[in-house]
Design a protein around this motif. Structure first.
Motif, short mmCIF file in Angstrom:
data_model
loop_
_atom_site.label_atom_id
_atom_site.label_comp_id
_atom_site.label_asym_id
_atom_site.label_seq_id
_atom_site.Cartn_x
_atom_site.Cartn_y
_atom_site.Cartn_z
N GLN A 20 -32.44 83.89 54.91
CA GLN A 20 -31.39 84.88 55.17
C GLN A 20 -30.97 84.87 56.63
O GLN A 20 -29.77 84.95 56.94
CB GLN A 20 -31.88 86.27 54.77
N THR A 21 -31.93 84.78 57.53
CA THR A 21 -31.61 84.72 58.96
C THR A 21 -30.81 83.47 59.27
O THR A 21 -29.83 83.51 60.02
CB THR A 21 -32.90 84.77 59.80
N GLN A 22 -31.21 82.34 58.68
CA GLN A 22 -30.47 81.09 58.90
C GLN A 22 -29.04 81.22 58.38
O GLN A 22 -28.10 80.75 59.02
CB GLN A 22 -31.20 79.94 58.20
N ARG A 23 -28.87 81.88 57.23
CA ARG A 23 -27.52 82.10 56.69
C ARG A 23 -26.68 82.97 57.63
O ARG A 23 -25.48 82.75 57.78
CB ARG A 23 -27.59 82.72 55.30
N GLN A 24 -27.31 83.97 58.25
CA GLN A 24 -26.59 84.81 59.20
C GLN A 24 -26.10 84.00 60.40
O GLN A 24 -24.96 84.18 60.84
CB GLN A 24 -27.47 85.97 59.68
N ILE A 25 -26.96 83.13 60.92
CA ILE A 25 -26.56 82.28 62.04
C ILE A 25 -25.39 81.39 61.63
O ILE A 25 -24.40 81.24 62.36
CB ILE A 25 -27.74 81.44 62.55
N GLU A 26 -25.49 80.78 60.46
CA GLU A 26 -24.43 79.91 59.97
C GLU A 26 -23.13 80.69 59.76
O GLU A 26 -22.04 80.17 60.01
CB GLU A 26 -24.86 79.22 58.68
N MET A 27 -23.24 81.94 59.31
CA MET A 27 -22.06 82.76 59.11
C MET A 27 -21.36 83.04 60.45
O MET A 27 -20.14 82.96 60.56
CB MET A 27 -22.41 84.09 58.43
N VAL A 28 -22.13 83.33 61.49
CA VAL A 28 -21.56 83.57 62.81
C VAL A 28 -20.85 82.31 63.30
O VAL A 28 -19.73 82.36 63.82
CB VAL A 28 -22.64 84.03 63.82
N GLU A 29 -21.49 81.15 63.10
CA GLU A 29 -20.88 79.89 63.51
C GLU A 29 -19.58 79.63 62.76
O GLU A 29 -18.59 79.19 63.34
CB GLU A 29 -21.85 78.74 63.30
N ARG A 30 -19.57 79.92 61.45
CA ARG A 30 -18.34 79.73 60.66
C ARG A 30 -17.23 80.67 61.13
O ARG A 30 -16.06 80.29 61.16
CB ARG A 30 -18.61 79.95 59.17
N GLN A 31 -17.60 81.89 61.51
CA GLN A 31 -16.60 82.83 62.01
C GLN A 31 -15.98 82.34 63.31
O GLN A 31 -14.76 82.46 63.51
CB GLN A 31 -17.22 84.22 62.20
N ILE A 32 -16.80 81.79 64.18
CA ILE A 32 -16.29 81.24 65.45
C ILE A 32 -15.34 80.08 65.15
O ILE A 32 -14.24 80.00 65.72
CB ILE A 32 -17.44 80.80 66.37
N ILE A 33 -15.74 79.19 64.25
CA ILE A 33 -14.90 78.04 63.90
C ILE A 33 -13.59 78.51 63.29
O ILE A 33 -12.51 77.99 63.61
CB ILE A 33 -15.66 77.10 62.95
N ARG A 34 -13.65 79.50 62.41
CA ARG A 34 -12.44 80.02 61.76
C ARG A 34 -11.48 80.61 62.78
O ARG A 34 -10.27 80.36 62.73
CB ARG A 34 -12.84 81.07 60.72
N ARG A 35 -12.01 81.37 63.73
CA ARG A 35 -11.15 81.96 64.76
C ARG A 35 -10.57 80.88 65.66
O ARG A 35 -9.41 80.96 66.08
CB ARG A 35 -11.94 82.98 65.58
N MET A 36 -11.36 79.85 65.96
CA MET A 36 -10.87 78.76 66.80
C MET A 36 -9.78 77.98 66.08
O MET A 36 -8.78 77.59 66.69
CB MET A 36 -12.05 77.84 67.13
N THR A 37 -9.96 77.76 64.80
CA THR A 37 -8.95 77.05 64.01
C THR A 37 -7.64 77.83 63.99
O THR A 37 -6.56 77.23 64.07
CB THR A 37 -9.46 76.82 62.57
N ALA A 38 -7.74 79.14 63.91
CA ALA A 38 -6.52 79.96 63.91
C ALA A 38 -5.81 79.90 65.27
O ALA A 38 -4.59 80.08 65.33
CB ALA A 38 -6.88 81.40 63.56
N ARG A 39 -6.53 79.63 66.33
CA ARG A 39 -5.93 79.60 67.66
C ARG A 39 -5.34 78.24 68.04
O ARG A 39 -4.64 78.14 69.05
CB ARG A 39 -6.95 80.00 68.71
N ILE A 40 -5.62 77.20 67.29
CA ILE A 40 -5.15 75.86 67.64
C ILE A 40 -3.63 75.79 67.82
O ILE A 40 -3.17 75.20 68.79
CB ILE A 40 -5.66 74.81 66.64
N PRO A 41 -2.82 76.38 66.93
CA PRO A 41 -1.37 76.30 67.16
C PRO A 41 -0.93 76.87 68.50
O PRO A 41 0.03 76.38 69.11
CB PRO A 41 -0.77 77.09 66.00
N ASP A 42 -1.61 77.89 68.99
CA ASP A 42 -1.26 78.47 70.29
C ASP A 42 -1.64 77.55 71.45
O ASP A 42 -1.08 77.67 72.54
CB ASP A 42 -1.96 79.82 70.47
#
Length: 124
Positions: A20-42
């Motif tokens: 569960q802890t490992q999944r939480q870390i992976e979730m945080v990493e996915r959120q960072i990647i998702r936000r970064m992907t959304a910022r690429i056009p800018d």
């Protein structure tokens, strides 16, 4: 009279908490990647044509990308650090339990599985 906890159950619980802890870390990493992907056009250059025959500098895009990624990661770093420390504690607890109960924990874990077709093992 108190019952002694079953090492296999303890080990299973600890391993599930670790997952569960490992999944939480992976979730945080996915959120960072998702936000970064959304910022690429800018981050892309505004013009699609060359100005005075000069091509856009690809290093500028990479610098902007890396600075934005560093900013997003810095925002979540305390959370990542806390989860990483928790994961390390859980790893130590699992190692200690296996060392303490040794074969008993491993053998009882194996005895709770049954073989299925193809040599695979299925938990009971």
């Amino acid at each position: 009279m108190t019952l002694r906890p079953d090492p296999c159950r303890q080990l299973s619980r600890l391993e599930e908490q670790r997952r569960q802890t490992q999944r939480q870390i992976e979730m945080v990493e996915r959120q960072i990647i998702r936000r970064m992907t959304a910022r690429i056009p800018d981050l892309l250059p505004r013009r699609t044509h060359y100005r005075h025959g000069k091509a856009p500098d690809p290093r500028a895009f990479l610098e902007r990308y890396r600075s934005q990624l560093a900013a997003l990661t810095d925002e979540r770093q305390p959370e990542i650090d806390a989860l990483s420390r928790k994961l390390a504690r859980q790893d130590r607890a699992i190692t200690l339990l296996v060392e303490r109960h040794g074969q008993a924990a491993e053998m009882s874990k194996r005895s709770q599985t049954i073989p299925i077709h193809g040599g695979a093992v299925k938990p009971i």
